[in-house]
Design a protein around this motif. Structure first.
Motif, mmCIF file in Angstrom:
data_model
loop_
_atom_site.group_PDB
_atom_site.id
_atom_site.type_symbol
_atom_site.label_atom_id
_atom_site.label_comp_id
_atom_site.label_asym_id
_atom_site.label_seq_id
_atom_site.Cartn_x
_atom_site.Cartn_y
_atom_site.Cartn_z
ATOM 1 N N PRO A 185 -15.188 -2.240 4.855
ATOM 2 C CA PRO A 185 -13.769 -1.857 4.695
ATOM 3 C C PRO A 185 -12.886 -2.694 5.632
ATOM 4 N N GLY A 186 -11.755 -3.125 5.115
ATOM 5 C CA GLY A 186 -10.857 -3.962 5.910
ATOM 6 C C GLY A 186 -11.132 -5.437 5.766
ATOM 7 N N SER A 187 -12.274 -5.792 5.141
ATOM 8 C CA SER A 187 -12.585 -7.199 4.908
ATOM 9 C C SER A 187 -11.938 -7.648 3.609
ATOM 10 N N LEU A 188 -11.901 -8.956 3.392
ATOM 11 C CA LEU A 188 -11.294 -9.487 2.180
ATOM 12 C C LEU A 188 -11.974 -8.927 0.936
ATOM 13 N N MET A 189 -13.304 -8.884 0.928
ATOM 14 C CA MET A 189 -14.021 -8.409 -0.252
ATOM 15 C C MET A 189 -13.987 -6.885 -0.368
ATOM 16 N N GLY A 190 -13.719 -6.173 0.731
ATOM 17 C CA GLY A 190 -13.692 -4.712 0.698
ATOM 18 C C GLY A 190 -12.364 -4.135 0.291
ATOM 19 N N ASP A 191 -11.281 -4.850 0.542
ATOM 20 C CA ASP A 191 -9.942 -4.383 0.186
ATOM 21 C C ASP A 191 -9.546 -4.850 -1.213
ATOM 22 N N PRO A 192 -8.577 -4.176 -1.820
ATOM 23 C CA PRO A 192 -8.033 -4.692 -3.092
ATOM 24 C C PRO A 192 -7.320 -6.026 -2.851
ATOM 25 N N VAL A 193 -7.328 -6.876 -3.884
ATOM 26 C CA VAL A 193 -6.611 -8.155 -3.837
ATOM 27 C C VAL A 193 -5.720 -8.228 -5.068
ATOM 28 N N VAL A 194 -4.465 -8.697 -4.874
ATOM 29 C CA VAL A 194 -3.538 -8.834 -5.981
ATOM 30 C C VAL A 194 -3.320 -10.312 -6.279
ATOM 31 N N MET A 195 -3.281 -10.642 -7.565
ATOM 32 C CA MET A 195 -2.942 -11.993 -8.012
ATOM 33 C C MET A 195 -1.620 -11.892 -8.776
ATOM 34 N N VAL A 196 -0.594 -12.556 -8.250
ATOM 35 C CA VAL A 196 0.729 -12.528 -8.861
ATOM 36 C C VAL A 196 0.988 -13.866 -9.528
ATOM 37 N N SER A 197 1.348 -13.805 -10.793
ATOM 38 C CA SER A 197 1.665 -15.009 -11.555
ATOM 39 C C SER A 197 3.164 -15.008 -11.830
#
Length: 793
Positions: free
Chosen positions: A250-262
């Protein structure tokens, strides 16, 4: 003695790679590619097979596994040197091992080593990567499966041992390719086009948002496989939130959600229709030996250098009065037309065109770094923003060094890059444009260079966005960490992708907003996109991996910039992020060892280098190259070499490369049969459009003379007689030229639109009293009916 059965190279060596199967899945503007490479050892000795191949420069390689019999081995990402040592140790102890690594010099070249494949054994290698799809000028999304890997020219003084390798013509590549694609999008799929033959598009649902398409049987490895995918209402901003990996910290890049904005910023038409009347335009043209090859699929047997000359003609005619310009060309060395950029005028334009007409592909190798350094060393001209246009077939070995130089000078210019022909390095072309705040174009197959280049000139002449910033409006309990580098350029109709990590608790119904603010022509503007924070379904970890790849690339560049000034801290961060995300980097490699193998494989191993194809117009002969990859350091390096015995060296895995460069090509062309210059058909008459364009003055007008009449297909007497009595000769000539362009060359409007706008502007400035009468008389003379308003008058 080796049993030479099965598939053979031109040197009669068996080839253990039997087939490649590629499955492409496109979701909106992101692609996941799964390649399966099937190997079989039909010899009586154990093998090590080495395959060096290209991938898209921005691909995030995220999975590598091997299947031997019923045993499946999934590779791990480890620090590169440790992975190499583990691979070597495994082979030394008689184990099977597999190593996949990215080149240190260029992120679009990978090396795959398949070690200890026993006699009669088969192995299936699975490679997966994700990549963004670039938006083209006609709104298509471009996917390219690179097949052609041209030799990368390495500058003088580069170190590295070498071995001789022979390339093979595309028709003799001894393994097959099958390719299938599945496309899905929230919007209907209009069509899918390709430079290769495709089976018909098959829709999977009634709303046409899902479809499949396959490469037609019998495809030859004579070109990269390019798909252009068209959606309805493509220019819609979107945001995708992807849930984190449950098993990640938790708190890592792979553990948190990631958003891709186009984002597709929309600019006021009143501002974007105006064209700048200033700027310093610097054109850097590749004149290495490879530019003398014929354009693939060209109906006119046109060479890359001749197409480049025509492109420079259009560029020079389209420049605005009052700007500055210069033209550089490069090969092993470089040349320039003027010692420094000069003001654009009739005299300087004519002087430049005389030199351009004499340009040949006769400057040897492809050394782009030195002319770039010289250009950047020139002081910028006050109030004349520098715009650099780079044309190359992209065959350089020091890709990262070139991109770093462009980034270092990004504050003083914009860089527009053009990859010419099959095998152009996507890492180089995209990297230069991205770091230079410009736009990249690839010119392959039947593409006309002129149309794509003029599209970029249109971007360069548009008002530049300044003070660009991206801000986020999120619930107070959610924080954002942007993974993408700052946005440095925005163009009308072009997409900007932004990745960001979201940390903190949020409700499923929560919303976020991202805002892009900028100043355009002195006016502050803003575009914003509202999106749900609810994670999308069935996205896997695609967005996370692309976000990790984006961050890794930025950190790698920071590490190169600070090399020697830090204690390796950035490298450690990259290695940790690469291992955690399972995404390749220049500091890591994928390693798989079959530790369950109960039978030790007795050596010594026989090394087999998998042949890769070169484009057909690079065919003929059997040129050799020096290619090096020392186990102790460094990765696949393709070096422009000479025939002869290789020097003593350490253990070397030698990739097979295709194509030739510099002087070798001239020798080879003597053997090229129908592709040789001697066997080529006579040059066709000059293109009528280019003939007319060549007569335009720098101011934008045309002169009334016999040459213009010939270009219009009329006699000089008839043109003179048809002129309204009170009309000025230059006004009459210019209106005739504009009518001819609009009546007979609308299919090439992208090529002549800017110079026609300049001509119309010149006409309006004349305040001529009889424009309407001239238009009417011109329509009668040319047998057409073009309205005055269509001419911009």
């Amino acid at each position: 003695m080796i049993n030479r059965c099965g598939l053979l190279t031109l040197q009669k060596e068996p080839v253990p790679l039997k087939s490649i199967e590629v499955e492409l899945e496109v979701r909106d503007h992101v692609a996941t590619v799964v390649s399966t490479l099937n190997y079989e050892n039909k010899e009586d000795k154990p093998l090590e097979a080495v395959f060096v191949f290209p991938l898209p420069g921005d691909a995030a390689v995220c999975h590598f596994s091997a299947k031997i019999g019923q045993t499946q081995i999934v590779a791990e990402v480890k620090e590169k040197q440790k992975a190499r040592e583990e691979y070597d140790d495994a082979l030394s102890s008689g184990q099977q091992a597999f190593l996949l690594e990215e080149s240190d010099q260029s992120p679009d070249i990978f090396s795959l080593s398949v070690g200890s494949l026993p006699p009669g054994e088969s192995a299936s290698i699975r490679l997966e990567y994700v990549t963004e799809l670039a938006v083209q000028a006609d709104d298509g999304l471009r996917f390219c499966l690179p097949a052609v890997l041209n030799p990368r020219y390495q500058p003088q003084g580069s170190e590295g041992a070498g071995v001789q390798v022979t390339s093979v013509p595309a028709s003799l590549v001894p393994y097959s390719l099958s390719f299938s694609a599945r496309v899905s999008s929230p919007r209907p799929i209009s069509k899918v086009e390709s430079n290769c033959s495709l089976d018909p598009l098959q829709y999977l649902n009634t709303d046409q948002t899902q479809a499949t398409v396959n490469l037609a049987a019998g495809h030859k490895f004579d070109r990269d496989v390019e798909l252009l995918i068209y959606y309805k209402d493509a220019h819609q901003p979107t945001a995708v939130v992807e849930a984190g990996q449950a098993s990640a910290e938790p708190g890592s890049l792979m553990g948190d959600p990631v958003v891709m904005v186009s984002l597709y910023p929309e600019f006021p038409q009143s501002v974007m229709s105006s064209m700048a009347s200033c700027g310093e335009f610097v054109f850097l043209m590749d004149r290495s030996g490879s530019m003398d090859d014929y354009v693939t699929n060209s109906k006119q047997q046109e060479t890359c250098i001749s197409s480049a000359r025509d492109t420079l003609l259009l560029l020079l005619k389209s420049l605005p009065m009052g700007c500055y310009f210069n033209i550089y060309s490069f090969g092993s060395g470089y040349e320039h037309i003027f010692p420094k950029s000069v003001e654009y005028s009739q005299q300087t334009m004519e002087e430049a065109l005389k030199t351009v007409e004499q340009m040949e592909a006769n400057l040897g190798g492809t050394e782009i770094l030195q002319p770039l350094k010289h250009i950047y060393s020139q002081p910028c001209i006050p109030n004349q923003p520098r715009q650099l246009f780079v044309f190359t077939d992209g065959e350089v070995g020091n890709t990262k060094e070139v991109i770093d130089l462009v980034k270092k000078n990004s504050g003083s210019h914009r860089c527009f890059s053009f990859g010419i022909g099959e095998g152009a390095s996507s890492a180089l072309i995209n990297g230069m444009a991205k770091e230079g705040g410009g736009h990249a174009q690839f010119i392959t197959g039947t593409d006309r260079m002129q149309a794509k280049v003029m599209q970029s000139l249109r971007f360069a002449l548009q008002p530049a966005m300044v003070d660009i910033s991206v801000t986020w409006d999120l619930p107070k309990e959610v924080s954002v960490t942007v993974l993408s580098p700052p946005v440095t350029a925005l163009f009308q109709g072009q997409r900007s992708l932004i990745y960001a990590q979201l940390t903190g608790q949020r409700s499923e119904a929560a919303e976020g907003c991202v805002m892009v603010k900028y100043s355009l022509a002195g006016h502050p503007s803003e575009n914003q996109l509202h999106f749900s924070l609810r994670p999308a379904e069935d996205t896997g970890l695609t967005v996370h991996r692309l976000g990790a790849r984006t961050l890794i690339r930025s950190l790698e560049m920071d590490e190169r910039e600070s090399r020697g000034q830090q204690d390796g801290g950035v490298k450690e961060v990259v290695v940790k992020l690469s291992v955690q995300s399972g995404v390749s980097s220049s500091f890591t490699a994928f390693i798989a060892v079959n530790k369950d193998n109960s039978k030790v494989i007795q050596g010594p191993l026989v090394r087999r280098n998998i042949p890769t194809p070169f484009a057909p117009l690079r065919a003929g002969g059997s040129p050799t190259y020096k290619i090096a990859r020392l186990r102790g350091g460094g990765s696949p390096m393709l070096v422009n070499g000479l025939m002869g015995c290789p020097p003593p060296m350490m253990r070397v895995s030698s990739p097979v490369v295709f194509g030739a460069s510099s002087g070798l090509k001239a020798k080879r062309r003597k053997k090229e049969g129908r592709f040789s210059k001697a066997a080529a058909p006579e040059q066709p008459p000059r293109d009528p459009l280019l003939h007319l364009v060549s007569l335009q003055e720098a101011s934008g007008c045309w002169l009334l003379d016999p040459a213009l009449a010939t270009a219009l297909g009329k006699t000089n007497k008839k043109v003179e007689k048809s002129k309204p009595e009170k009309a000025n000769s230059e006004v009459w000539a210019t209106i005739l030229a504009l009518i001819w362009l609009h009546a007979f060359k609308m299919d090439a409007k992208d090529e002549w639109e800017l110079l026609a706008m300049k001509a119309a502007s010149w006409l309006r400035a004349q305040n001529a009293p009889c424009v309407t009468e001239c238009v009417d008389a011109g329509n009668v003379l040319l047998g057409c009916s073009v309205r005055k308003e269509a001419l911009g008058l």
